[in-house]
Design a protein around this motif. Structure first.
Motif, PDB file in Angstrom:
ATOM      1  N   VAL A 119       0.694  -1.130  -0.024  1.00 42.42           N
ATOM      2  CA  VAL A 119       0.044  -0.057   0.003  1.00 42.42           C
ATOM      3  C   VAL A 119       0.671   1.428  -0.122  1.00 42.42           C
ATOM      4  O   VAL A 119       1.865   1.247   0.583  1.00 42.42           O
ATOM      5  CB  VAL A 119      -0.760   0.144   1.314  1.00 42.42           C
ATOM      6  CG1 VAL A 119      -0.071   0.071   2.460  1.00 42.42           C
ATOM      7  CG2 VAL A 119      -1.939   1.458   1.222  1.00 42.42           C
ATOM      8  N   THR A 120       0.363   2.234  -0.777  1.00 42.79           N
ATOM      9  CA  THR A 120       1.211   3.555  -0.836  1.00 42.79           C
ATOM     10  C   THR A 120       0.222   4.665  -0.447  1.00 42.79           C
ATOM     11  O   THR A 120      -1.100   4.562  -0.985  1.00 42.79           O
ATOM     12  CB  THR A 120       1.846   3.839  -1.881  1.00 42.79           C
ATOM     13  OG1 THR A 120       0.782   3.639  -3.446  1.00 42.79           O
ATOM     14  CG2 THR A 120       3.165   2.624  -2.505  1.00 42.79           C
ATOM     15  N   VAL A 121       0.771   5.779   0.136  1.00 36.83           N
ATOM     16  CA  VAL A 121      -0.278   7.085   0.191  1.00 36.83           C
ATOM     17  C   VAL A 121       0.953   8.140  -0.327  1.00 36.83           C
ATOM     18  O   VAL A 121       1.724   8.373   0.413  1.00 36.83           O
ATOM     19  CB  VAL A 121      -0.504   7.036   1.635  1.00 36.83           C
ATOM     20  CG1 VAL A 121      -1.312   8.455   1.790  1.00 36.83           C
ATOM     21  CG2 VAL A 121      -1.118   5.916   2.294  1.00 36.83           C
ATOM     22  N   TYR A 122       0.467   8.705  -1.523  1.00 31.52           N
ATOM     23  CA  TYR A 122       1.222   9.761  -1.893  1.00 31.52           C
ATOM     24  C   TYR A 122       0.216  11.049  -2.041  1.00 31.52           C
ATOM     25  O   TYR A 122      -0.848  11.038  -2.823  1.00 31.52           O
ATOM     26  CB  TYR A 122       1.607   9.487  -3.237  1.00 31.52           C
ATOM     27  CG  TYR A 122       2.891   8.767  -3.428  1.00 31.52           C
ATOM     28  CD1 TYR A 122       3.887   9.157  -4.192  1.00 31.52           C
ATOM     29  CD2 TYR A 122       2.991   7.420  -3.047  1.00 31.52           C
ATOM     30  CE1 TYR A 122       5.268   8.666  -4.083  1.00 31.52           C
ATOM     31  CE2 TYR A 122       4.160   6.719  -2.976  1.00 31.52           C
ATOM     32  CZ  TYR A 122       5.408   7.128  -3.844  1.00 31.52           C
ATOM     33  OH  TYR A 122       6.584   6.599  -3.599  1.00 31.52           O
ATOM     34  N   ALA A 123       0.430  11.962  -1.091  1.00 30.74           N
ATOM     35  CA  ALA A 123      -0.679  13.175  -0.863  1.00 30.74           C
ATOM     36  C   ALA A 123      -0.582  13.921  -2.003  1.00 30.74           C
ATOM     37  O   ALA A 123      -1.604  14.532  -2.612  1.00 30.74           O
ATOM     38  CB  ALA A 123      -0.135  14.154   0.238  1.00 30.74           C
ATOM     39  N   GLY A 124       0.401  13.986  -2.912  1.00 32.59           N
ATOM     40  CA  GLY A 124       0.598  14.815  -4.068  1.00 32.59           C
ATOM     41  C   GLY A 124      -0.061  14.004  -5.430  1.00 32.59           C
ATOM     42  O   GLY A 124      -0.283  14.852  -6.549  1.00 32.59           O
ATOM     43  N   ASN A 125      -0.877  12.944  -5.348  1.00 37.03           N
ATOM     44  CA  ASN A 125      -1.338  12.303  -6.448  1.00 37.03           C
ATOM     45  C   ASN A 125      -2.476  12.923  -6.833  1.00 37.03           C
ATOM     46  O   ASN A 125      -2.703  12.920  -8.085  1.00 37.03           O
ATOM     47  CB  ASN A 125      -1.777  10.765  -5.977  1.00 37.03           C
ATOM     48  CG  ASN A 125      -0.672   9.851  -6.141  1.00 37.03           C
ATOM     49  OD1 ASN A 125       0.492  10.203  -6.555  1.00 37.03           O
ATOM     50  ND2 ASN A 125      -0.705   8.602  -5.766  1.00 37.03           N
ATOM     51  N   HIS A 126      -3.104  13.673  -6.138  1.00 40.70           N
ATOM     52  CA  HIS A 126      -4.566  14.448  -6.568  1.00 40.70           C
ATOM     53  C   HIS A 126      -3.975  15.254  -7.873  1.00 40.70           C
ATOM     54  O   HIS A 126      -4.838  15.415  -8.624  1.00 40.70           O
ATOM     55  CB  HIS A 126      -5.233  15.086  -5.416  1.00 40.70           C
ATOM     56  CG  HIS A 126      -5.620  14.052  -4.400  1.00 40.70           C
ATOM     57  ND1 HIS A 126      -6.621  13.185  -4.758  1.00 40.70           N
ATOM     58  CD2 HIS A 126      -5.307  13.701  -3.081  1.00 40.70           C
ATOM     59  CE1 HIS A 126      -7.087  12.314  -3.471  1.00 40.70           C
ATOM     60  NE2 HIS A 126      -6.220  12.871  -2.664  1.00 40.70           N
ATOM     61  N   THR A 138      -5.554   8.698  -7.231  1.00 41.53           N
ATOM     62  CA  THR A 138      -5.992   8.626  -5.804  1.00 41.53           C
ATOM     63  C   THR A 138      -4.690   8.801  -4.976  1.00 41.53           C
ATOM     64  O   THR A 138      -3.586   8.189  -5.158  1.00 41.53           O
ATOM     65  CB  THR A 138      -6.909   7.696  -5.564  1.00 41.53           C
ATOM     66  OG1 THR A 138      -7.383   7.839  -4.171  1.00 41.53           O
ATOM     67  CG2 THR A 138      -5.926   6.467  -5.905  1.00 41.53           C
ATOM     68  N   SER A 139      -4.826   9.274  -3.875  1.00 41.86           N
ATOM     69  CA  SER A 139      -3.584   9.200  -2.951  1.00 41.86           C
ATOM     70  C   SER A 139      -3.455   7.972  -2.388  1.00 41.86           C
ATOM     71  O   SER A 139      -2.073   7.563  -1.993  1.00 41.86           O
ATOM     72  CB  SER A 139      -3.982  10.106  -1.787  1.00 41.86           C
ATOM     73  OG  SER A 139      -4.978   9.766  -0.969  1.00 41.86           O
ATOM     74  N   HIS A 140      -4.214   7.049  -2.376  1.00 40.19           N
ATOM     75  CA  HIS A 140      -4.044   5.638  -1.582  1.00 40.19           C
ATOM     76  C   HIS A 140      -4.066   4.680  -2.608  1.00 40.19           C
ATOM     77  O   HIS A 140      -5.294   4.484  -3.182  1.00 40.19           O
ATOM     78  CB  HIS A 140      -5.157   5.444  -0.488  1.00 40.19           C
ATOM     79  CG  HIS A 140      -5.195   6.359   0.553  1.00 40.19           C
ATOM     80  ND1 HIS A 140      -5.139   7.538   0.739  1.00 40.19           N
ATOM     81  CD2 HIS A 140      -4.929   5.958   2.074  1.00 40.19           C
ATOM     82  CE1 HIS A 140      -4.974   8.008   1.980  1.00 40.19           C
ATOM     83  NE2 HIS A 140      -4.748   7.017   2.710  1.00 40.19           N
ATOM     84  N   LEU A 141      -3.068   3.839  -2.859  1.00 47.53           N
ATOM     85  CA  LEU A 141      -3.018   2.986  -3.995  1.00 47.53           C
ATOM     86  C   LEU A 141      -2.607   1.408  -3.125  1.00 47.53           C
ATOM     87  O   LEU A 141      -1.835   1.533  -2.294  1.00 47.53           O
ATOM     88  CB  LEU A 141      -1.996   3.220  -4.891  1.00 47.53           C
ATOM     89  CG  LEU A 141      -2.592   4.449  -5.743  1.00 47.53           C
ATOM     90  CD1 LEU A 141      -1.297   4.868  -6.817  1.00 47.53           C
ATOM     91  CD2 LEU A 141      -3.901   4.255  -6.747  1.00 47.53           C
ATOM     92  N   ALA A 142      -3.129   0.378  -3.669  1.00 48.65           N
ATOM     93  CA  ALA A 142      -2.700  -0.646  -3.117  1.00 48.65           C
ATOM     94  C   ALA A 142      -2.899  -2.027  -4.141  1.00 48.65           C
ATOM     95  O   ALA A 142      -3.789  -1.929  -5.052  1.00 48.65           O
ATOM     96  CB  ALA A 142      -3.561  -1.339  -2.031  1.00 48.65           C
TER      97      ALA A 142
END
Length: 311
Positions: free
Chosen positions: A54-61, A66-70
């Motif tokens: 799982v990844t959370v990248y705040a700049g993805n928006h 989406t910020s949360h990918l898995a």
């Protein structure tokens, strides 16, 4: 409903120590300190094994993502062979809400009908969908800092569910006299106040999954009867718990128990109608593995999915 039942079983098995699962490994990546977590688990009943990346990248928006990918990998527990690869974003969204619904079913007052949601993203939507399966909701209020997004969520949720969902002008207004409060934000600082939470409320705290982040003030966590999904993880990852312990507000034994111990009656849940109960959810690999296994079983039965071989 099937997923809620599956999550209840997974939680029970975990707390009965019939699941092999370490605390997740987390890397902070790049200058923005993006989150990369590795979450393996194996369970005997139902027999399943796998891992979520799982990844959370705040700049993805800003990139249209989406910020949360898995990604979830399922392996055959008998041989270790690859069984399936699944996109984990929706599974994470759905299983998180299903676990919160388990907590509502076992810790909220039976007559609870008023729901407040702080946040208006994908978890707000999934939590509304899940909780309506365990309580007959009559009043739903939502608040998030972006007023336009909050109003759009409320209107869409009303159309999709047929429930009266209203946007509130403040978090305090949203949670006033609520029976159930859901916190699903990306905020690193408290989004509600202790004095705004009425006696008898049940809180599902889902955001703030790092030890430096929190959605609730110390006074509220100290007042509440506190339950977690994993005691080991909560004492390492949950800022809502780690920060007050560091302040000396309470010790680790303020955690009454794991939700999976409440379900079979090994740990007492709500004791009366007036106490505030709090479930701090971090999410566990066994939840992902069991949910993914359910999805694969349904896909195979319906003839869905793409078969491939790596050999």
């Amino acid at each position: 409903p099937d997923l809620i039942r599956a999550m209840a079983s997974a939680l029970t098995e975990y707390s009965a120590q019939r699941v092999a699962q370490p605390v997740r490994t987390v890397l902070e990546v790049g200058p923005d300190r993006a989150y990369f977590g590795v979450m393996p688990a194996a369970i005997d009943a139902p027999a399943a094994m796998g891992a979520k990346l799982v990844t959370v990248y705040a700049g993805n928006h800003a990139r249209g993502l989406t910020s949360h990918l898995a990604t979830i990998i399922l392996l055959d527990p008998a041989t270790g062979a690859l069984v399936a690869l699944l996109d984990g974003r929706y599974i994470t969204e759905a299983r998180t809400a299903a676990v919160s619904a388990v907590s509502v079913d076992h810790l909220a007052r039976k007559a609870a009908t008023r729901l407040a949601i702080i946040g208006s993203g994908v978890q707000a939507r999934s939590h509304l969908e899940a909780i309506r399966h365990v309580r007959p909701l009559a009043d739903v209020r939502v608040w998030s800092p972006n007023a336009a997004r909050c109003e759009a969520f409320a209107q869409a949720a009303s159309r999709e569910t047929g429930l009266p969902v209203r946007a509130s002008s403040s978090a305090a207004e949203a949670v006033a006299a609520a029976d159930i409060v859901v916190l699903v934000t990306a905020s690193p600082a408290p989004v509600i106040r202790d004095e705004d939470i009425a006696p008898g409320t049940h809180i599902c705290a889902v955001g703030a999954c790092r030890p430096t982040q929190r959605e609730m003030p110390t006074a509220l966590v100290r007042r509440a009867r506190l339950f977690v999904d994993s005691r080991a993880a909560a004492l390492v990852e949950a800022g809502d718990i780690v920060i007050p312990i560091g302040e000396g507000a309470f010790a680790a034994d303020h955690i009454v128990g794991e939700l999976g111990s409440v379900l079979p009656g090994a740990c007492e849940g709500r004791r009366n109608a007036e106490e505030v109960t709090l479930f701090k959810s971090l999410g566990m690999a066994v939840e992902d593995v069991v949910a993914a296994t359910l999805a694969v079983e349904r896909a195979e039965a319906a003839g869905l999915g793409t078969r491939f071989s790596l050999s």
